[in-house]
Every structure is written in C-alpha cells, then in structure tokens.
Design a protein around this motif. Structure first.
Motif, PDB file in Angstrom:
ATOM      1  N   SER A   1     -43.297  33.033  78.130  1.00  0.00           N
ATOM      2  CA  SER A   1     -42.391  34.390  78.429  1.00  0.00           C
ATOM      3  C   SER A   1     -42.368  35.610  77.843  1.00  0.00           C
ATOM      4  O   SER A   1     -42.781  35.569  76.309  1.00  0.00           O
ATOM      5  CB  SER A   1     -40.645  33.824  78.705  1.00  0.00           C
TER       6      SER A   1
ATOM      7  N   ASP B   1     -36.606  33.208  80.214  1.00  0.00           N
ATOM      8  CA  ASP B   1     -37.002  32.223  80.912  1.00  0.00           C
ATOM      9  C   ASP B   1     -38.780  31.977  81.758  1.00  0.00           C
ATOM     10  O   ASP B   1     -38.586  33.209  82.156  1.00  0.00           O
ATOM     11  CB  ASP B   1     -36.029  32.045  82.181  1.00  0.00           C
TER      12      ASP B   1
ATOM     13  N   ALA C   1     -40.736  30.739  84.217  1.00  0.00           N
ATOM     14  CA  ALA C   1     -40.344  29.683  85.958  1.00  0.00           C
ATOM     15  C   ALA C   1     -41.837  29.327  86.456  1.00  0.00           C
ATOM     16  O   ALA C   1     -41.977  30.660  86.425  1.00  0.00           O
ATOM     17  CB  ALA C   1     -38.654  29.905  86.198  1.00  0.00           C
ATOM     18  N   TYR C   2     -41.762  28.588  86.906  1.00  0.00           N
ATOM     19  CA  TYR C   2     -43.310  28.305  87.676  1.00  0.00           C
ATOM     20  C   TYR C   2     -42.334  27.502  89.270  1.00  0.00           C
ATOM     21  O   TYR C   2     -41.402  26.482  89.835  1.00  0.00           O
ATOM     22  CB  TYR C   2     -44.335  27.217  87.605  1.00  0.00           C
ATOM     23  N   THR C   3     -42.535  28.561  90.340  1.00  0.00           N
ATOM     24  CA  THR C   3     -42.087  27.872  91.514  1.00  0.00           C
ATOM     25  C   THR C   3     -43.004  27.991  92.559  1.00  0.00           C
ATOM     26  O   THR C   3     -44.228  27.944  92.594  1.00  0.00           O
ATOM     27  CB  THR C   3     -41.244  29.041  92.374  1.00  0.00           C
TER      28      THR C   3
ATOM     29  N   SER D   1     -35.906  22.548  82.899  1.00  0.00           N
ATOM     30  CA  SER D   1     -34.892  22.099  83.926  1.00  0.00           C
ATOM     31  C   SER D   1     -36.255  21.630  85.398  1.00  0.00           C
ATOM     32  O   SER D   1     -36.508  22.817  85.855  1.00  0.00           O
ATOM     33  CB  SER D   1     -33.737  22.588  84.694  1.00  0.00           C
TER      34      SER D   1
ATOM     35  N   ASN E   1     -35.383  22.050  89.755  1.00  0.00           N
ATOM     36  CA  ASN E   1     -34.477  22.693  90.693  1.00  0.00           C
ATOM     37  C   ASN E   1     -33.145  22.918  89.738  1.00  0.00           C
ATOM     38  O   ASN E   1     -32.050  22.019  91.130  1.00  0.00           O
ATOM     39  CB  ASN E   1     -34.816  21.525  91.845  1.00  0.00           C
TER      40      ASN E   1
ATOM     41  N   THR F   1     -38.894  24.301  91.462  1.00  0.00           N
ATOM     42  CA  THR F   1     -38.786  25.470  90.343  1.00  0.00           C
ATOM     43  C   THR F   1     -39.117  24.386  89.160  1.00  0.00           C
ATOM     44  O   THR F   1     -38.092  23.869  88.608  1.00  0.00           O
ATOM     45  CB  THR F   1     -37.719  26.498  90.988  1.00  0.00           C
ATOM     46  N   ILE F   2     -40.348  24.620  87.856  1.00  0.00           N
ATOM     47  CA  ILE F   2     -39.611  24.534  87.453  1.00  0.00           C
ATOM     48  C   ILE F   2     -39.883  25.405  85.863  1.00  0.00           C
ATOM     49  O   ILE F   2     -40.361  26.471  85.637  1.00  0.00           O
ATOM     50  CB  ILE F   2     -41.011  23.728  86.199  1.00  0.00           C
ATOM     51  N   THR F   3     -38.585  25.192  85.249  1.00  0.00           N
ATOM     52  CA  THR F   3     -37.867  26.076  84.542  1.00  0.00           C
ATOM     53  C   THR F   3     -37.716  25.869  83.123  1.00  0.00           C
ATOM     54  O   THR F   3     -37.230  24.879  82.814  1.00  0.00           O
ATOM     55  CB  THR F   3     -36.359  26.381  84.642  1.00  0.00           C
TER      56      THR F   3
ATOM     57  N   HIS G   1     -36.272  26.904  79.732  1.00  0.00           N
ATOM     58  CA  HIS G   1     -34.792  28.007  79.654  1.00  0.00           C
ATOM     59  C   HIS G   1     -35.295  27.847  77.765  1.00  0.00           C
ATOM     60  O   HIS G   1     -34.621  26.724  77.128  1.00  0.00           O
ATOM     61  CB  HIS G   1     -34.738  27.730  79.883  1.00  0.00           C
TER      62      HIS G   1
END
Ligand SMILES: *[C@@H]1O[C@H](CO)[C@@H](O)[C@H](O)[C@H]1NC(C)=O
Ligand SMILES: *[C@@H]1O[C@H](CO)[C@@H](O)[C@H](O)[C@H]1NC(C)=O
Ligand SMILES: *[C@@H]1O[C@H](CO)[C@@H](O)[C@H](O)[C@H]1NC(C)=O
Ligand SMILES: *[C@@H]1O[C@H](CO)[C@@H](O)[C@H](O)[C@H]1NC(C)=O
Ligand SMILES: *[C@@H]1O[C@H](CO)[C@@H](O)[C@H](O)[C@H]1NC(C)=O
Ligand SMILES: *[C@@H]1O[C@H](CO)[C@@H](O)[C@H](O)[C@H]1NC(C)=O
Ligand SMILES: *[C@@H]1O[C@H](CO)[C@@H](O)[C@H](O)[C@H]1NC(C)=O
Length: 624
Positions: free
Chosen positions: A264, A270, A272-274, A307, A309, A344-346, A348
């Motif tokens: 990142s 963060d 994040a992959y969606t 996380s 979703n 969505t894979i985040t 953090h």
C-alpha cells in the motif's frame, strides 16, 4: 535375529527402489477435434487426439484468448445432437484432480456471437458462462475445478442454453495432491472447488505453472497478473531472493509467486482488492504472503488485520513472525458465505504504515450433486437404442443432474434412503420412435408413469412390465404393438390408467386385469386387431385351456377303449351264436339251452356289468 538382519539388507534396497514407484501425477490432455496427437508451445505439452466425446463435429478454432493453448481445432455440439453432450473419460485413477476445459470459437467468417452454455463435472453444474467471456484475455477462457474422481471415470458435460453451440477447444485432467486446498472439515467428497480467479500481485505477465517451472503436483495453475488494485493506492515490488517454504505439500505453489507483491502507498495505508462474484454462494479464499520488502526485517515491524466484506478474517497478521523469517511463504485460507455481488478483501495495517500481499486465490465451493442410480442410467441407455431415440434427445451424461438440465422425457425423483436419483416417469409420447420396448424396461422399477403414446413402436408388450409394482399409468396407445396383453399386467395393483387402444393386439384381456380395471382404473382397449373378454369387447371364441385339452384327450381314449371292447364282445358273441347254430343244426332239442348257458358264462368272465347288459340287450337282435 535373521529377520532383523534381512530387514537391514532390504531397507536400503527398498529406499533405492522407491523413487521409481512415485511416477508423478496423472495427466491427460485432449485436443478437441484433432485427428492426431499434437504438441503445444511453449512447454511442448502433449495433447492427445480427440476421443471420448458423445457426438458433435470437429472444426477449426479461433483462440478466444492468448492464454488458450495453441491448438488449431475444436469440437462443437450443435443442438440437433441434443442439449447435453459430454466427454466421458475412462480409466482415470482414483484421486484428486484439477479438471480444466478451454472454450473455443469456431473459425468461420459468418460466425459472430460467442456461445454461452453450462458446464458440469460428474453431474454437478460448476459454471454458467458469462456473456462477453470471449472479449477478455483472462481465466474466462476456461473453467477449472478441483474434484475427487473415485469411480475410474470423468464425465464432463456441456449443456446448451439456447445461446449458440457449445464449442470446446481442449480438456485437461491433472492429478493434484489428495489434500490440495484442504480448507476444513467439509473438504472432500461433498464439495467441488471451482476456480474463480488466481492473481499474482505485482507481476507483469499472466503465467501458467509451467512458465514458473512449478511442481507438477500443483496442476499447472494459471496465475493472472495484477499490478494495482486501483487508483494508485498501491505499488508493485519484486525481489530475486529465493523464497523458503513455497513449493511444498499439499499445494506446491511456485516460488516466483512470492517474488512479487503489492504494497500500500503512503497516502492510503489500507490495501483493498474488490472482485465481482456470484451472490449467495460460498467461497474459499487463499491469501499468499512473503516479506520481500527490504524495509521490513524482523517480526513485529508489519502487523495488519485482514477483513473480508468488513468482517475480520485474520487478526494481527505478522508475516515474518508467522512464516519464520523474511523471504518465507505464508498461506492463509478462509471460507466465507457471500450474499452480495462484491467481495472485498482489505489488509488494514496495525503496526507499520503499509500492508502487503503477494497473491490471491478465490474458489467457489460447489456442493456436489447426487447422481442417478447407475443401473437405471444403464437401462435408460439401452432404452435409448431399443426405442430408436432421435439424436436430438442427446441423453448424455446423467439423466437427473444437473437438476437444471435433466434429460428430456425422463422424470426424476430423489430417493433419500439411497441418496440417489431414480427414474419415476418416462414421457416419450409423439416422438416418432420406431423401435420396440425391451424386457429390460422393468429394471426401471421405480417407474410410476409410462407414456409412449403416438409412436411407431412394434413387437410385443414386454411381460416384465408386470414387475414394476409402482406403475400407475401405462399409455402405449397409437403404436403397432402386437401379440397379446401379458397376463403379468394383472399383477399391477397400483395401476390407474391403462391405454392400449389403437395397436395390433389380439387375444383375451387377462382376467385379473379386466376384473380390477372395471372397478377402479380407467382403460381403453379399443381399435386393436382382436382383443376380447371384457365387457365392451367381443366375447372370446372359446379357446381351450390346457386342462380342457387334457380332459378331452382322456375322454377320447376312454371312448376308443369302450368301442374296441364292444367290438370284441360283439365278435365273440357272434362266433358263439354261429357255433351254437351249427350244433343246433346237428342235435336240435338241447342246443338252445346250451347256447344260452355258454353265453352267460362268457359275459360274466370278460365284462363289466354295464357292458354285459348292453351285450345282453343286443343279444336278441343278434340271435334273430
Ligand atoms: C480447417 O482448416 C483446414 C485448412 O487449414 C481446411 O482444410 C479444413 O477444411 C478446415 N475444416 C473445416 C471444418 O472448416
Ligand atoms: C486452511 O485453513 C484451515 C483452517 O481454517 C486449516 O485447517 C488448513 O490446514 C488450511 N489449509 C492449508 C492447506 O493450509
Ligand atoms: C454455504 O455453506 C453453508 C454452511 O456450510 C451451507 O449451509 C450453505 O448451504 C452453503 N451455501 C451454498 C450456496 O452452497
Ligand atoms: C484487528 O484484529 C484484532 C485481533 O483480532 C482486533 O482485536 C482488532 O480490533 C482489529 N482491529 C481492527 C481495526 O479491526
Ligand atoms: C400420453 O400422451 C398423450 C399425447 O401427448 C396424451 O394425449 C395422453 O393424455 C397421455 N397419457 C396419459 C395417461 O397421460
Ligand atoms: C408381431 O410383429 C412382428 C413384426 O413387428 C412380427 O415379426 C411378429 O410375427 C408379430 N407377431 C404376431 C403374434 O403377430
Ligand atoms: C379409446 O380409443 C379410441 C381409439 O383409439 C378412441 O377413439 C376413443 O376416443 C378412446 N376412448 C376413450 C374413452 O378415451
């Protein structure tokens, strides 16, 4: 002592021999539509010439994507050959497999729209092709699934959905580890993993396992490349350092997968992959990490939560700590139920300011369908040829599953006691069938309903029908069945409707049938060659039963014996009379009495009472 020494001698021998036993994974590749075996670049992989298909026509292929194997032919399945077509591959060793099917486009100037169809493996629907698939150079060029094959066969079927003819470029069946992608207790027989996507983060080019020189037990997976999750929220990094713990059992990931990553950016901590997904499905998600960023050198320097979703899937992930060092692979997997269309894979960050990820795999978990009872499938296949079923019926693959694509003309019912589907109805009325009904039909002993009305079926009505105890409806009307109605139909106690009208049947309607039908069921026997024996039909011309015939035969014998006896009596008596007359002519006065006497004695000696009387009554006329 001796056995121990022997063991010491044999053990090294055994260890020496062992490598020759482990032959490597089973691999089968078929180039659909090909007349000869072919090799494809870059790995020179061997593709067998086309076989094991149920029909279809070979054609020239246009490759829909640059990731498609470089093959020139395909096999397409026009609707006129039925809505279901398959490759049924035999002699596949018991094991765990990656099954992959590459789609093709027919090379024809007039060809414009891409075909859309459904794909099933071993009766389980694993994929419905999305429209627009052929406009992408990615994993949409194939469908892939991980499945246990346990009965020595692999059945891969293509189901028309009315959007063009299915066209298949190639098929691969590659053995993988028996624990590959083990995700928890429900892993195994009941679930197929359909590969949704595989991403190698930060890598420049999409690659197959062979391009990475990956272990063959990995199943030559395709890794698409992704260089950003979007909006310059991240940057790609890479290393040439070797990675520890990468290519190991059960998944044998290529080392190169961990040599690139996305990290990142300063502005957006963060990562994040969606992805877009099919809603209301379960997914198995595999995340790959290796600390290849030179700025992180020890455990605790980069810690982040992951996380999915919005729900924490993994808390406090510390790659260096968990993998045992930098440049060492860490694989995490989790299973999620998704109700919406996005995933969505985040990552953090909790310690350090950046998150990192090396690769992502997403699988859809597909519950395997229960299949149809094998004996009933075999019987239906016999019926298919005996009845002369037209090609357009197809009747390939499993009759009942996928449930969205059952065979036409076949009704299925799930039998909980055996966890299999069984056939409870055959509706093949008005289909131009020209064959005959085989005795084998009774092997479909769950049938409740048979309608073969309005075809050109000929021959006898099989007497085995009487053994299908559950049969309620039997409609064979408007055919050319001949012979008589089998007595056995009288055993069908559940029968409610029996239509045999407009055939060439003759003889007596079985009494058991007539009796019950008149009470409960509806029936029609009219317009046949010569049925008789129940009200509404002609009375039967008395045909004699076997018993009656024996009776008549016996009667004839007795009559014949009687006749012979009478003749003998008459003859003897006549001789006596003649003799008496001769004596009388010699010495008249005594003769009459002697004649009478001798006659009475003979009667008593040779004949029963009745015969005697008959002879006696005839006596005077003979005498006169
Ligand atoms: C496929 O292409 C070859 C030449 O490349 C040609 O001879 C053949 O007729 C084509 N087959 C079909 C079915 O179009
Ligand atoms: C996947 O995760 C489960 C626990 O969620 C674990 O038991 C399993 O070993 C993992 N699979 C692999 C291949 O690491
Ligand atoms: C998802 O998994 C849950 C729990 O294992 C199961 O009850 C459900 O039927 C699955 N849903 C689908 C669509 O497979
Ligand atoms: C990260 O995970 C840890 C451990 O599960 C949890 O205690 C913490 O609240 C999480 N942080 C965030 C921001 O969700
Ligand atoms: C069998 O099919 C014919 C023709 O489609 C139909 O008219 C008839 O009612 C069916 N028979 C039964 C018993 O349902
Ligand atoms: C019934 O028809 C077949 C031909 O379809 C014929 O060979 C056979 O002799 C016929 N049997 C009777 C009893 O009419
Ligand atoms: C019985 O069959 C005949 C000839 O096949 C037909 O004309 C008639 O309508 C049928 N009767 C009933 C009650 O279905």
């Amino acid at each position: 002592m001796f056995s121990l020494r022997l063991l010491w001698i044999l053990l090294p021998l055994f260890l020496l021999l062992k490598p020759s036993f482990s032959r490597g994974p089973y691999a089968l590749r078929i180039s659909c539509g090909a007349r000869n075996d072919v090799h494809s670049p870059p790995s020179n992989a061997l593709w067998y010439k086309d076989y094991a298909y149920t029909g279809g026509i070979p054609g020239n292929a246009t490759l829909p994507s640059f990731i498609s194997p470089k093959l020139k032919t395909l096999r397409s399945f026009p609707l006129s050959e039925g809505p279901e077509n398959c490759y049924n591959i035999n002699r596949v060793p018991h094991g765990h497999y990656s099954v992959r099917i590459f789609f093709g486009l027919v090379a024809e100037p007039s060809f414009d729209n891409e075909p859309l169809f459904d794909v099933s493996v071993e009766g389980t629907l694993i994929y419905s092709m999305p429209s627009g698939w052929s406009n992408h150079d990615d994993e949409r060029a194939f469908v892939e699934a991980f499945i246990f094959l346990k009965d020595g066969t692999a059945s891969l079927c293509f189901h028309s959905t009315g959007h063009g003819d299915p066209a298949i470029l190639a098929i691969e069946i590659l053995q993988v580890d028996n624990k590959a992608y083990y995700f928890g207790p429900s892993y195994g027989q009941g679930v197929i993993l359909r590969t949704d996507r595989r991403l190698s983060c930060g890598s420049r080019d999409p690659k197959f396992g062979v391009d990475y020189s990956a272990d063959r037990w990995g199943g030559d997976r395709f890794w698409n490349s992704i260089q950003t999750f979007g909006e310059s929220s991240d940057r790609a990094i890479s290393t040439t350092n070797s990675i520890k713990q990468a290519s190991k059992s059960p998944n044998f990931y290529p080392e190169a997968l961990y040599q690139t990553a996305l990290v990142s950016s300063d502005s957006q901590p963060d990562l994040a992959y969606t992805a877009e997904v099919e809603p209301n499905r379960n997914y198995s998600i595999w995340l790959h990490f290796a600390e290849i960023d030179p700025s992180v050198t020890a455990a605790g320097q980069r810690v982040f939560n992951i996380s999915i979703n919005g729900d924490i899937a993994f808390g406090d992930v510390d790659i260096v700590g968990m993998a045992g060092g930098i440049n060492s692979a860490l694989v995490l997997n989790t299973t999620v139920a998704l109700s919406g269309r996005t995933l969505t894979i985040t990552m953090h960050p909790r310690k350090g300011t950046h998150a990192i990820i090396n690769a992502i795999e997403i699988f859809e978990l597909v519950m395997t369908a229960s299949k149809t009872l094998q004996d009933e499938v075999r019987t239906l296949q016999k019926l298919k040829s005996a009845l002369g079923l037209p090609l357009r019926f197809g009747w390939n693959g499993d009759p009942c599953v996928p449930q969205q694509h059952p065979w036409s003309g076949v009704d299925c019912q799930y039998d909980r006691t055996i966890s299999k589907y069984v056939i409870d109805g055959l509706g093949l009325d008005n289909q131009g069938l020209r064959g005959s009904l085989p005795e084998d039909i009774s092997r479909l002993h769950h049938l409740q309903n048979i309608n073969l009305s309005g075809n050109s079926l000929h021959g006898f009505i099989p007497s085995s029908l009487g053994t299908i105890a559950s049969l309620e409806i039997l409609d064979l009307s408007y055919n050319y069945f001949n012979g008589s109605i089998p007595e056995s139909l009288g055993q069908l106690t559940a029968l409610q409707r029996l239509y045999l009208n407009s055939n060439s049947l003759s003889g007596k309607v079985p009494a058991a049938l007539g009796g019950r039908l008149l009470h409960r069921a509806s029936f029609n026997f009219t317009d046949n060659k010569g049925l008789c024996g129940i009200p509404g039909l002609p009375t039967c011309r008395t045909h004699l039963s076997a018993g009656a015939k024996i009776g008549i035969g016996l009667g004839g014998c007795v009559t014949f014996l009687l006749l012979v006896t009478c003749l003998m009596c008459w003859y003897k008596r006549r001789q006596n009379i003649l003799r008496a007359q001769r004596i009388a002519a010699r010495d008249a006065p005594y003769a009459k009495a002697r004649t009478h006497f001798s006659r009475d004695v003979q009667m008593a000696r040779h004949h029963s009472h009745e015969h005697a009387r008959t002879a006696d009554e005839n006596g005077p006329s003979l005498l006169s």
